[in-house]
Enzyme design. Structure first.
Site, PDB file in Angstrom:
ATOM      1  N   TYR A 146       0.812  -1.221   0.000  1.00 50.98           N
ATOM      2  CA  TYR A 146       0.000   0.000   0.000  1.00 50.98           C
ATOM      3  C   TYR A 146       0.843   1.268   0.000  1.00 50.98           C
ATOM      4  O   TYR A 146       0.348   2.347  -0.304  1.00 50.98           O
ATOM      5  CB  TYR A 146      -0.940   0.033   1.214  1.00 50.98           C
ATOM      6  CG  TYR A 146      -1.977  -1.072   1.220  1.00 50.98           C
ATOM      7  CD1 TYR A 146      -2.122  -1.928   0.135  1.00 50.98           C
ATOM      8  CD2 TYR A 146      -2.807  -1.256   2.302  1.00 50.98           C
ATOM      9  CE1 TYR A 146      -3.058  -2.941   0.145  1.00 50.98           C
ATOM     10  CE2 TYR A 146      -3.755  -2.269   2.314  1.00 50.98           C
ATOM     11  CZ  TYR A 146      -3.866  -3.111   1.235  1.00 50.98           C
ATOM     12  OH  TYR A 146      -4.795  -4.118   1.241  1.00 50.98           O
ATOM     13  N   LYS A 196       3.570 -15.473   2.463  1.00 49.32           N
ATOM     14  CA  LYS A 196       3.483 -16.243   1.212  1.00 49.32           C
ATOM     15  C   LYS A 196       4.919 -16.569   0.816  1.00 49.32           C
ATOM     16  O   LYS A 196       5.404 -16.221  -0.268  1.00 49.32           O
ATOM     17  CB  LYS A 196       2.748 -15.380   0.167  1.00 49.32           C
ATOM     18  CG  LYS A 196       2.356 -16.099  -1.092  1.00 49.32           C
ATOM     19  CD  LYS A 196       1.207 -17.079  -0.916  1.00 49.32           C
ATOM     20  CE  LYS A 196       0.958 -17.810  -2.226  1.00 49.32           C
ATOM     21  NZ  LYS A 196       0.088 -18.977  -2.089  1.00 49.32           N
ATOM     22  N   ASP A 228      -3.033 -18.212   1.932  1.00 46.00           N
ATOM     23  CA  ASP A 228      -4.194 -18.913   1.365  1.00 46.00           C
ATOM     24  C   ASP A 228      -4.681 -19.992   2.329  1.00 46.00           C
ATOM     25  O   ASP A 228      -5.892 -20.160   2.551  1.00 46.00           O
ATOM     26  CB  ASP A 228      -3.880 -19.492  -0.024  1.00 46.00           C
ATOM     27  CG  ASP A 228      -2.491 -20.109  -0.121  1.00 46.00           C
ATOM     28  OD1 ASP A 228      -1.659 -19.877   0.790  1.00 46.00           O
ATOM     29  OD2 ASP A 228      -2.229 -20.835  -1.089  1.00 46.00           O
ATOM     30  N   ASP A 252      -5.252  -6.928   5.881  1.00 46.80           N
ATOM     31  CA  ASP A 252      -6.465  -6.217   5.477  1.00 46.80           C
ATOM     32  C   ASP A 252      -7.564  -7.235   5.172  1.00 46.80           C
ATOM     33  O   ASP A 252      -8.710  -7.121   5.621  1.00 46.80           O
ATOM     34  CB  ASP A 252      -6.122  -5.389   4.217  1.00 46.80           C
ATOM     35  CG  ASP A 252      -7.190  -4.370   3.875  1.00 46.80           C
ATOM     36  OD1 ASP A 252      -8.206  -4.309   4.582  1.00 46.80           O
ATOM     37  OD2 ASP A 252      -7.003  -3.643   2.884  1.00 46.80           O
ATOM     38  N   ASP A 256     -10.809  -8.809   8.008  1.00 44.06           N
ATOM     39  CA  ASP A 256     -12.240  -8.730   7.686  1.00 44.06           C
ATOM     40  C   ASP A 256     -12.873 -10.117   7.717  1.00 44.06           C
ATOM     41  O   ASP A 256     -14.016 -10.283   8.137  1.00 44.06           O
ATOM     42  CB  ASP A 256     -12.458  -8.107   6.301  1.00 44.06           C
ATOM     43  CG  ASP A 256     -12.619  -6.598   6.391  1.00 44.06           C
ATOM     44  OD1 ASP A 256     -12.099  -6.004   7.363  1.00 44.06           O
ATOM     45  OD2 ASP A 256     -13.266  -6.004   5.503  1.00 44.06           O
TER      46      ASP A 256
END
Ligand code: NAD
Length: 363
Positions: A146, A196, A228, A252, A256
Protein backbone atom coordinates in the site's frame (compact mmCIF):
# COMPACT_ATOMS: atom_id res chain seq x y z
CA UNK A 1 -1.51 11.80 46.66
CA UNK A 2 -3.42 13.45 43.79
CA UNK A 3 -0.13 14.55 42.18
CA UNK A 4 0.67 10.85 41.63
CA UNK A 5 -2.43 10.28 39.54
CA UNK A 6 -1.68 10.49 35.84
CA UNK A 7 -4.20 12.31 33.71
CA UNK A 8 -4.61 10.72 30.28
CA UNK A 9 -5.04 13.19 27.44
CA UNK A 10 -7.65 11.87 25.03
CA UNK A 11 -8.41 13.44 21.66
CA UNK A 12 -11.90 12.69 20.37
CA UNK A 13 -12.40 12.73 16.59
CA UNK A 14 -16.02 11.83 15.99
CA UNK A 15 -15.89 12.03 12.19
CA UNK A 16 -18.87 11.45 9.93
CA UNK A 17 -22.10 9.47 9.66
CA UNK A 18 -22.64 7.31 12.76
CA UNK A 19 -19.19 8.35 14.08
CA UNK A 20 -20.57 11.01 16.48
CA UNK A 21 -23.34 8.65 17.70
CA UNK A 22 -21.06 5.75 18.59
CA UNK A 23 -18.29 7.99 19.95
CA UNK A 24 -20.76 9.63 22.36
CA UNK A 25 -21.72 6.23 23.84
CA UNK A 26 -18.09 5.17 24.13
CA UNK A 27 -17.22 8.35 26.02
CA UNK A 28 -20.15 7.77 28.36
CA UNK A 29 -18.73 4.34 29.21
CA UNK A 30 -15.12 5.55 29.43
CA UNK A 31 -16.01 8.24 31.95
CA UNK A 32 -17.79 5.78 34.23
CA UNK A 33 -15.16 3.05 33.86
CA UNK A 34 -12.49 5.68 34.55
CA UNK A 35 -14.25 6.89 37.70
CA UNK A 36 -14.62 3.31 38.95
CA UNK A 37 -10.92 2.64 38.40
CA UNK A 38 -9.67 5.97 39.75
CA UNK A 39 -8.38 7.06 36.34
CA UNK A 40 -8.44 10.67 35.17
CA UNK A 41 -9.02 11.81 31.62
CA UNK A 42 -8.79 15.16 29.94
CA UNK A 43 -10.73 15.35 26.68
CA UNK A 44 -10.05 17.51 23.66
CA UNK A 45 -11.96 17.47 20.38
CA UNK A 46 -11.04 17.81 16.70
CA UNK A 47 -12.36 17.20 13.21
CA UNK A 48 -11.46 14.44 10.78
CA UNK A 49 -12.92 13.18 7.51
CA UNK A 50 -15.76 14.80 5.58
CA UNK A 51 -16.68 17.22 8.34
CA UNK A 52 -13.06 18.43 8.43
CA UNK A 53 -13.14 18.94 4.64
CA UNK A 54 -16.32 21.01 4.98
CA UNK A 55 -15.21 23.10 7.94
CA UNK A 56 -11.41 23.24 7.62
CA UNK A 57 -10.79 22.51 3.94
CA UNK A 58 -8.71 19.35 4.55
CA UNK A 59 -9.51 15.77 5.69
CA UNK A 60 -7.32 16.44 8.71
CA UNK A 61 -5.75 19.77 9.59
CA UNK A 62 -2.21 20.28 10.81
CA UNK A 63 -3.58 21.51 14.10
CA UNK A 64 -5.55 18.29 14.60
CA UNK A 65 -2.51 16.18 13.74
CA UNK A 66 -0.52 18.15 16.32
CA UNK A 67 -3.24 17.58 18.92
CA UNK A 68 -3.15 13.87 18.06
CA UNK A 69 0.62 13.80 18.51
CA UNK A 70 0.29 15.32 21.97
CA UNK A 71 -2.50 13.00 23.10
CA UNK A 72 -2.03 9.71 24.95
CA UNK A 73 -4.97 8.26 23.05
CA UNK A 74 -7.25 9.16 20.18
CA UNK A 75 -10.82 7.93 19.95
CA UNK A 76 -12.09 7.99 16.40
CA UNK A 77 -15.70 7.37 15.25
CA UNK A 78 -15.65 6.82 11.50
CA UNK A 79 -15.07 8.84 8.34
CA UNK A 80 -16.63 9.09 4.89
CA UNK A 81 -19.95 9.35 3.19
CA UNK A 82 -21.60 9.84 -0.21
CA UNK A 83 -21.29 13.66 0.01
CA UNK A 84 -17.54 13.34 -0.51
CA UNK A 85 -17.42 10.33 -2.87
CA UNK A 86 -16.76 12.40 -6.00
CA UNK A 87 -13.62 14.06 -4.65
CA UNK A 88 -10.25 12.96 -6.05
CA UNK A 89 -8.71 10.10 -4.02
CA UNK A 90 -6.13 12.25 -2.26
CA UNK A 91 -8.77 14.74 -1.04
CA UNK A 92 -11.28 12.22 0.29
CA UNK A 93 -12.25 11.83 3.97
CA UNK A 94 -10.35 8.52 4.28
CA UNK A 95 -7.11 10.45 3.68
CA UNK A 96 -7.61 12.05 7.10
CA UNK A 97 -7.40 8.66 8.75
CA UNK A 98 -4.51 7.45 6.57
CA UNK A 99 -2.69 10.72 7.25
CA UNK A 100 -3.04 10.24 11.00
CA UNK A 101 -1.83 6.63 10.84
CA UNK A 102 1.25 7.52 8.81
CA UNK A 103 2.15 10.76 10.59
CA UNK A 104 1.82 9.16 14.01
CA UNK A 105 3.63 6.04 12.73
CA UNK A 106 0.82 3.80 13.97
CA UNK A 107 2.44 0.70 12.55
CA UNK A 108 0.58 -2.04 14.42
CA UNK A 109 -3.14 -2.55 14.06
CA UNK A 110 -4.72 -4.83 16.65
CA UNK A 111 -8.10 -6.29 15.80
CA UNK A 112 -9.52 -8.75 18.29
CA UNK A 113 -12.35 -10.98 17.10
CA UNK A 114 -14.22 -12.38 20.05
CA UNK A 115 -17.49 -14.22 19.81
CA UNK A 116 -19.75 -13.35 22.73
CA UNK A 117 -21.69 -16.47 23.54
CA UNK A 118 -25.17 -14.86 23.29
CA UNK A 119 -24.26 -13.83 19.73
CA UNK A 120 -22.79 -17.15 18.57
CA UNK A 121 -25.88 -17.75 16.44
CA UNK A 122 -25.47 -14.37 14.69
CA UNK A 123 -22.47 -15.67 12.74
CA UNK A 124 -22.96 -17.19 9.31
CA UNK A 125 -20.80 -20.10 10.54
CA UNK A 126 -22.15 -22.86 12.76
CA UNK A 127 -22.31 -22.19 16.52
CA UNK A 128 -19.94 -25.09 17.26
CA UNK A 129 -17.29 -23.58 14.93
CA UNK A 130 -17.38 -20.04 16.34
CA UNK A 131 -18.32 -20.67 19.95
CA UNK A 132 -15.65 -19.35 22.31
CA UNK A 133 -13.54 -17.76 19.57
CA UNK A 134 -11.16 -15.16 20.96
CA UNK A 135 -8.38 -14.29 18.55
CA UNK A 136 -6.33 -11.22 17.79
CA UNK A 137 -5.10 -10.13 14.37
CA UNK A 138 -1.96 -7.97 14.50
CA UNK A 139 -1.60 -6.30 11.12
CA UNK A 140 1.31 -4.13 10.01
CA UNK A 141 -0.25 -0.85 8.96
CA UNK A 142 2.14 1.63 7.38
CA UNK A 143 4.21 -0.32 4.84
CA UNK A 144 3.88 -3.16 2.28
CA UNK A 145 2.14 -2.96 -1.07
CA UNK A 146 0.00 0.00 0.00
CA UNK A 147 2.93 2.34 0.50
CA UNK A 148 5.79 0.79 -1.54
CA UNK A 149 7.48 2.81 -4.30
CA UNK A 150 7.58 2.83 -7.27
CA UNK A 151 3.88 2.72 -7.97
CA UNK A 152 1.80 4.02 -10.82
CA UNK A 153 0.39 3.63 -14.30
CA UNK A 154 2.18 3.75 -17.62
CA UNK A 155 1.45 3.02 -21.22
CA UNK A 156 3.75 0.62 -23.01
CA UNK A 157 3.83 -0.73 -26.54
CA UNK A 158 1.54 -3.50 -25.35
CA UNK A 159 -1.02 -1.15 -23.82
CA UNK A 160 -1.73 0.16 -20.31
CA UNK A 161 0.14 -1.19 -17.31
CA UNK A 162 -0.14 -0.57 -13.57
CA UNK A 163 2.29 -1.51 -10.82
CA UNK A 164 2.86 -1.43 -7.07
CA UNK A 165 5.81 -2.49 -4.97
CA UNK A 166 5.66 -4.96 -2.12
CA UNK A 167 8.46 -4.06 0.27
CA UNK A 168 9.31 -4.63 3.92
CA UNK A 169 12.44 -3.73 5.84
CA UNK A 170 13.83 -5.83 8.66
CA UNK A 171 13.08 -3.01 11.11
CA UNK A 172 9.44 -2.79 10.05
CA UNK A 173 8.92 -6.52 10.47
CA UNK A 174 10.79 -6.67 13.75
CA UNK A 175 8.78 -3.95 15.47
CA UNK A 176 5.34 -5.30 14.52
CA UNK A 177 6.40 -8.87 15.39
CA UNK A 178 7.34 -7.66 18.88
CA UNK A 179 3.86 -6.17 19.32
CA UNK A 180 2.35 -9.54 18.36
CA UNK A 181 4.60 -11.57 20.68
CA UNK A 182 4.01 -9.13 23.56
CA UNK A 183 0.26 -9.50 23.01
CA UNK A 184 0.60 -13.29 22.95
CA UNK A 185 2.41 -13.16 26.30
CA UNK A 186 -0.70 -11.50 27.78
CA UNK A 187 -2.98 -14.06 26.08
CA UNK A 188 -2.58 -17.75 25.25
CA UNK A 189 1.08 -17.58 24.17
CA UNK A 190 0.71 -18.60 20.55
CA UNK A 191 1.59 -16.61 17.41
CA UNK A 192 0.69 -17.69 13.89
CA UNK A 193 2.71 -15.68 11.39
CA UNK A 194 1.09 -15.45 7.97
CA UNK A 195 3.01 -14.93 4.74
CA UNK A 196 3.48 -16.24 1.21
CA UNK A 197 7.06 -17.39 1.65
CA UNK A 198 6.73 -20.07 -1.04
CA UNK A 199 6.46 -17.35 -3.69
CA UNK A 200 7.56 -13.93 -2.40
CA UNK A 201 11.03 -12.73 -1.36
CA UNK A 202 9.35 -10.19 0.93
CA UNK A 203 7.67 -13.06 2.75
CA UNK A 204 11.00 -14.93 2.97
CA UNK A 205 12.47 -12.00 4.89
CA UNK A 206 9.25 -11.69 6.93
CA UNK A 207 9.57 -15.31 8.06
CA UNK A 208 13.28 -14.99 8.87
CA UNK A 209 12.79 -11.91 11.03
CA UNK A 210 9.74 -13.39 12.80
CA UNK A 211 11.85 -16.46 13.68
CA UNK A 212 14.57 -14.18 15.08
CA UNK A 213 12.06 -12.29 17.23
CA UNK A 214 10.50 -15.58 18.37
CA UNK A 215 13.82 -16.55 19.98
CA UNK A 216 13.35 -13.65 22.40
CA UNK A 217 10.01 -15.16 23.50
CA UNK A 218 10.74 -18.79 24.42
CA UNK A 219 7.36 -19.12 26.15
CA UNK A 220 5.45 -18.32 22.99
CA UNK A 221 4.67 -21.09 20.54
CA UNK A 222 5.08 -19.90 16.94
CA UNK A 223 3.89 -21.36 13.69
CA UNK A 224 3.81 -20.13 10.10
CA UNK A 225 0.98 -20.38 7.61
CA UNK A 226 0.70 -19.35 3.99
CA UNK A 227 -1.97 -16.73 3.55
CA UNK A 228 -4.19 -18.91 1.37
CA UNK A 229 -4.12 -21.69 3.95
CA UNK A 230 -4.81 -19.21 6.77
CA UNK A 231 -7.87 -17.88 4.93
CA UNK A 232 -9.15 -21.46 4.81
CA UNK A 233 -8.22 -22.30 8.42
CA UNK A 234 -10.07 -19.23 9.71
CA UNK A 235 -13.30 -20.69 8.39
CA UNK A 236 -12.48 -24.35 9.03
CA UNK A 237 -11.17 -24.17 12.59
CA UNK A 238 -10.80 -20.62 13.96
CA UNK A 239 -10.33 -21.94 17.50
CA UNK A 240 -6.72 -22.92 16.63
CA UNK A 241 -5.67 -19.23 16.61
CA UNK A 242 -4.54 -16.98 19.42
CA UNK A 243 -2.54 -14.16 17.76
CA UNK A 244 -2.30 -13.89 13.97
CA UNK A 245 0.64 -11.73 12.85
CA UNK A 246 0.70 -10.52 9.28
CA UNK A 247 1.56 -7.74 6.82
CA UNK A 248 -0.58 -4.88 5.65
CA UNK A 249 -2.29 -6.38 2.62
CA UNK A 250 -2.77 -9.94 3.92
CA UNK A 251 -3.97 -8.46 7.21
CA UNK A 252 -6.47 -6.22 5.48
CA UNK A 253 -8.18 -9.25 4.00
CA UNK A 254 -7.78 -11.73 6.86
CA UNK A 255 -8.96 -9.30 9.54
CA UNK A 256 -12.24 -8.73 7.69
CA UNK A 257 -12.63 -12.48 7.32
CA UNK A 258 -11.98 -12.94 11.05
CA UNK A 259 -14.45 -10.16 11.74
CA UNK A 260 -17.27 -12.08 10.12
CA UNK A 261 -16.83 -14.91 12.64
CA UNK A 262 -18.39 -12.60 15.22
CA UNK A 263 -21.62 -11.94 13.35
CA UNK A 264 -21.67 -8.16 12.97
CA UNK A 265 -19.19 -5.51 12.01
CA UNK A 266 -20.85 -3.44 14.74
CA UNK A 267 -19.08 -5.60 17.37
CA UNK A 268 -15.46 -5.16 16.29
CA UNK A 269 -13.00 -2.86 18.04
CA UNK A 270 -9.47 -1.96 17.03
CA UNK A 271 -6.36 -0.24 18.28
CA UNK A 272 -3.49 1.17 16.23
CA UNK A 273 -0.21 1.49 18.08
CA UNK A 274 3.16 2.95 17.23
CA UNK A 275 4.61 6.24 18.33
CA UNK A 276 3.68 8.01 21.51
CA UNK A 277 -0.09 7.97 20.99
CA UNK A 278 -2.49 5.17 20.16
CA UNK A 279 -5.66 5.35 18.10
CA UNK A 280 -8.79 3.45 19.07
CA UNK A 281 -11.66 3.04 16.63
CA UNK A 282 -14.38 0.63 15.59
CA UNK A 283 -13.61 -1.45 12.52
CA UNK A 284 -16.79 -0.35 10.74
CA UNK A 285 -17.24 2.73 8.57
CA UNK A 286 -19.60 5.69 8.84
CA UNK A 287 -22.70 3.66 7.81
CA UNK A 288 -24.43 6.54 6.02
CA UNK A 289 -27.48 4.31 5.44
CA UNK A 290 -28.37 4.40 9.15
CA UNK A 291 -26.71 7.64 10.30
CA UNK A 292 -28.83 9.91 12.48
CA UNK A 293 -31.48 7.25 13.10
CA UNK A 294 -30.28 5.94 16.46
CA UNK A 295 -29.79 2.48 14.92
CA UNK A 296 -26.01 2.20 15.13
CA UNK A 297 -24.47 -0.45 17.34
CA UNK A 298 -22.03 1.36 19.68
CA UNK A 299 -20.45 -1.84 21.06
CA UNK A 300 -17.48 -1.84 18.64
CA UNK A 301 -16.51 1.62 19.86
CA UNK A 302 -17.22 0.71 23.49
CA UNK A 303 -14.99 -2.37 23.13
CA UNK A 304 -12.32 -0.08 21.63
CA UNK A 305 -12.54 1.83 24.92
CA UNK A 306 -11.76 -1.42 26.73
CA UNK A 307 -8.60 -1.67 24.59
CA UNK A 308 -7.71 1.92 25.53
CA UNK A 309 -8.06 1.09 29.22
CA UNK A 310 -5.90 -2.00 28.82
CA UNK A 311 -3.20 -0.65 26.50
CA UNK A 312 -2.91 3.09 27.14
CA UNK A 313 -3.98 3.10 30.80
CA UNK A 314 -2.45 -0.33 31.51
CA UNK A 315 -5.48 -1.17 33.60
CA UNK A 316 -6.59 -4.69 32.64
CA UNK A 317 -9.18 -4.77 35.43
CA UNK A 318 -10.97 -1.67 34.12
CA UNK A 319 -10.87 -3.14 30.60
CA UNK A 320 -12.36 -6.43 31.81
CA UNK A 321 -15.06 -4.53 33.64
CA UNK A 322 -16.17 -2.93 30.36
CA UNK A 323 -16.07 -6.27 28.51
CA UNK A 324 -18.04 -7.98 31.28
CA UNK A 325 -20.61 -5.17 31.14
CA UNK A 326 -21.04 -5.67 27.38
CA UNK A 327 -21.46 -9.40 27.91
CA UNK A 328 -24.01 -8.85 30.71
CA UNK A 329 -26.12 -6.53 28.54
CA UNK A 330 -26.05 -9.06 25.68
CA UNK A 331 -26.93 -11.85 28.13
CA UNK A 332 -29.95 -9.76 29.14
CA UNK A 333 -30.99 -9.97 25.45
CA UNK A 334 -30.60 -6.26 24.64
CA UNK A 335 -29.83 -5.86 20.95
CA UNK A 336 -29.35 -3.12 18.39
CA UNK A 337 -30.91 -3.84 15.02
CA UNK A 338 -27.78 -5.34 13.39
CA UNK A 339 -27.55 -8.12 16.01
CA UNK A 340 -31.28 -8.52 16.64
CA UNK A 341 -32.68 -12.05 16.80
CA UNK A 342 -35.83 -13.78 18.06
CA UNK A 343 -36.50 -12.96 21.70
CA UNK A 344 -34.14 -9.96 21.66
CA UNK A 345 -35.10 -6.59 23.14
CA UNK A 346 -34.48 -3.95 20.48
CA UNK A 347 -32.73 -0.82 21.78
CA UNK A 348 -31.33 2.35 20.24
CA UNK A 349 -27.67 3.31 20.08
CA UNK A 350 -27.90 5.63 23.07
CA UNK A 351 -29.96 3.16 25.15
CA UNK A 352 -27.33 0.50 24.49
CA UNK A 353 -24.68 2.95 25.71
CA UNK A 354 -26.71 3.68 28.84
CA UNK A 355 -27.18 -0.02 29.57
CA UNK A 356 -23.46 -0.76 29.27
CA UNK A 357 -22.61 2.30 31.37
CA UNK A 358 -25.04 1.14 34.10
CA UNK A 359 -23.54 -2.36 34.00
CA UNK A 360 -20.03 -0.89 34.31
CA UNK A 361 -21.15 1.21 37.27
CA UNK A 362 -22.63 -1.77 39.08
CA UNK A 363 -19.46 -3.77 38.36
P1 NAD B 1 -19.77 0.56 6.71
O1 NAD B 1 -18.98 -0.21 7.69
O2 NAD B 1 -19.97 2.02 7.00
O3 NAD B 1 -21.21 -0.10 6.55
C1 NAD B 1 -21.40 -1.43 6.05
C2 NAD B 1 -22.76 -1.97 6.53
O4 NAD B 1 -22.68 -2.25 7.93
C3 NAD B 1 -23.90 -0.94 6.37
O5 NAD B 1 -25.08 -1.64 6.07
C4 NAD B 1 -24.01 -0.33 7.75
O6 NAD B 1 -25.32 0.13 8.07
C5 NAD B 1 -23.62 -1.49 8.66
N1 NAD B 1 -22.95 -1.01 9.87
C6 NAD B 1 -21.69 -0.52 9.97
N2 NAD B 1 -21.42 -0.18 11.22
C7 NAD B 1 -22.52 -0.44 11.94
C8 NAD B 1 -22.86 -0.29 13.31
N3 NAD B 1 -22.01 0.22 14.22
N4 NAD B 1 -24.10 -0.66 13.70
C9 NAD B 1 -24.97 -1.18 12.84
N5 NAD B 1 -24.71 -1.36 11.53
C10 NAD B 1 -23.50 -0.98 11.09
O7 NAD B 1 -19.06 0.38 5.29
P2 NAD B 1 -19.42 1.04 3.88
O8 NAD B 1 -20.90 1.18 3.73
O9 NAD B 1 -18.64 0.28 2.89
O10 NAD B 1 -18.79 2.50 3.93
C11 NAD B 1 -19.50 3.68 4.30
C12 NAD B 1 -18.51 4.83 4.39
O11 NAD B 1 -17.60 4.57 5.47
C13 NAD B 1 -17.65 4.99 3.14
O12 NAD B 1 -17.49 6.37 2.91
C14 NAD B 1 -16.34 4.33 3.51
O13 NAD B 1 -15.25 4.87 2.79
C15 NAD B 1 -16.25 4.69 4.98
N6 NAD B 1 -15.41 3.76 5.78
C16 NAD B 1 -14.74 4.32 6.80
C17 NAD B 1 -14.00 3.52 7.66
C18 NAD B 1 -13.33 4.16 8.83
O14 NAD B 1 -13.66 5.28 9.17
N7 NAD B 1 -12.42 3.48 9.50
C19 NAD B 1 -13.94 2.14 7.47
C20 NAD B 1 -14.68 1.58 6.42
C21 NAD B 1 -15.43 2.41 5.58
Amino acid sequence: MSSEIKTFDVLVLEGDGIGPEVAAEALKVLKIAGEAAGLQFQFDYGLVGGIAIDKEGLPVSRETVQKARNADAIILGAVGGPEWDDLPTLQRPEQGLLGLRVTLDLFANLRPARVFDPLADASTLKREVVSGIDLLVVRELVSDLYFGEPRGFRTTEEGREAFNTMRYSEREINRVAKVAFDAAMRRNKKVTSVDKANVLEVSGLWREVVCEVAREYPDVEVDHQYVDNCAMQLIRNPAQFDVILTGNMFGDILSDEAAMLTGSIGMLPSASLGGSSALYEPVHGSAPDIAGQGKANPLATILSIAMLLEITCRNAEAADRVRRAVEAVLNDSYRTEDIMSDGGKLVSCSRMGDLVAEAVRSG
